[in-house]
Design a protein around this motif. Structure first.
Motif, short mmCIF file in Angstrom:
data_model
loop_
_atom_site.label_atom_id
_atom_site.label_comp_id
_atom_site.label_asym_id
_atom_site.label_seq_id
_atom_site.Cartn_x
_atom_site.Cartn_y
_atom_site.Cartn_z
N UNK A 158 -4.07 -47.59 -34.76
CA UNK A 158 -4.45 -49.01 -34.80
C UNK A 158 -3.56 -49.79 -35.75
N UNK A 159 -3.33 -49.23 -36.93
CA UNK A 159 -2.46 -49.91 -37.90
C UNK A 159 -1.03 -50.04 -37.39
N UNK A 163 1.13 -53.49 -36.79
CA UNK A 163 2.44 -53.72 -37.39
C UNK A 163 3.51 -53.91 -36.32
N UNK A 164 3.48 -53.12 -35.27
CA UNK A 164 4.46 -53.26 -34.19
C UNK A 164 4.35 -54.64 -33.56
N UNK A 165 3.14 -55.09 -33.37
CA UNK A 165 2.93 -56.43 -32.77
C UNK A 165 3.42 -57.52 -33.72
N UNK A 166 3.10 -57.37 -34.99
CA UNK A 166 3.52 -58.38 -35.97
C UNK A 166 5.04 -58.42 -36.12
N UNK A 175 7.41 -44.34 -36.60
CA UNK A 175 7.19 -43.76 -37.93
C UNK A 175 5.82 -43.10 -38.03
N UNK A 176 4.81 -43.80 -37.55
CA UNK A 176 3.46 -43.23 -37.58
C UNK A 176 3.39 -41.99 -36.70
N UNK A 177 4.07 -42.01 -35.58
CA UNK A 177 4.10 -40.84 -34.71
C UNK A 177 4.66 -39.62 -35.42
N UNK A 178 5.73 -39.81 -36.18
CA UNK A 178 6.31 -38.68 -36.93
C UNK A 178 5.34 -38.17 -37.99
#
Length: 185
Positions: A158-159, A163-166, A175-178
């Motif tokens: 969700x975060x 951030x990606x949208x913003x 980054x979160x995926x890693x």
């Protein structure tokens, strides 16, 4: 309800889902829903006598079910939990980018805007999030920390979507995926 009524109801829900996801609860006015759906004004209140909250609640529930179906498909195609989450982030990133950065999470904006003021919408948002947690927990079954990990992964996703949208950039998702892959081992 006949086919025409069901089609009208479906168009109203599709228009609402698209608008709410792009501009939020307060940005999605009923006049715009009617215009985007092509439905007569009377149909709105016939199909949704509870008004805007009922319409938005059902569209959020529907969007949540669509994401759950996507998650189940990804889970079946993924050999491990880390692969599953990577695929989920890629799918959500594709969806976000293809929409011109307007379609992040179909629940988050409604939850942020209405959870404190509408018990009905708060409950719908909570139910959708809990169903996603259950989907993640099922994929993490067998791990003693599956409950905590499911909530952690959902919060990170969700975060990252926010951030990606913003930023209008997929980098937060990558980054979160890693980090999730490292967390899941």
């Amino acid at each position: 309800m006949g086919n025409k009524g069901a089609e009208t109801r479906e168009r109203l829900l599709e228009a609402t889902q698209s608008l709410v996801e792009a501009v939020g609860y307060y940005g999605a006015g009923l006049n715009q829903v009617i215009a985007d759906s092509g439905a007569p004004r009377g149909s709105l209140y016939f199909h949704f006598p509870g008004g805007k909250d009922q319409l938005v609640g059902e569209s959020v529930r529907r969007a949540g079910q669509a994401i759950s179906a996507d998650l189940r498909t990804l889970a079946e195609a993924s050999p491990g939990a880390a692969d599953f989450v990577t695929g989920m982030l890629r799918h959500l990133g594709d969806r976000l980018e293809e929409s011109g950065w307007s379609k992040g999470c179909p629940v988050a904006t409604v939850a942020l805007e209405t959870a404190a003021t509408s018990d009905a919408l708060q409950q719908v948002c909570s139910q959708v999030y809990r169903s996603w947690e259950a989907d993640l927990r099922a994929r993490l079954a067998g791990r003693p920390d599956a409950d905590d990990l499911a909530v952690t992964v959902l919060a990170l996703v969700e975060g990252a979507l926010l951030l990606a949208r913003a930023h209008r950039d997929r980098e937060p998702l990558e980054r979160v995926g890693r980090q999730i892959a490292a967390l899941l081992g």
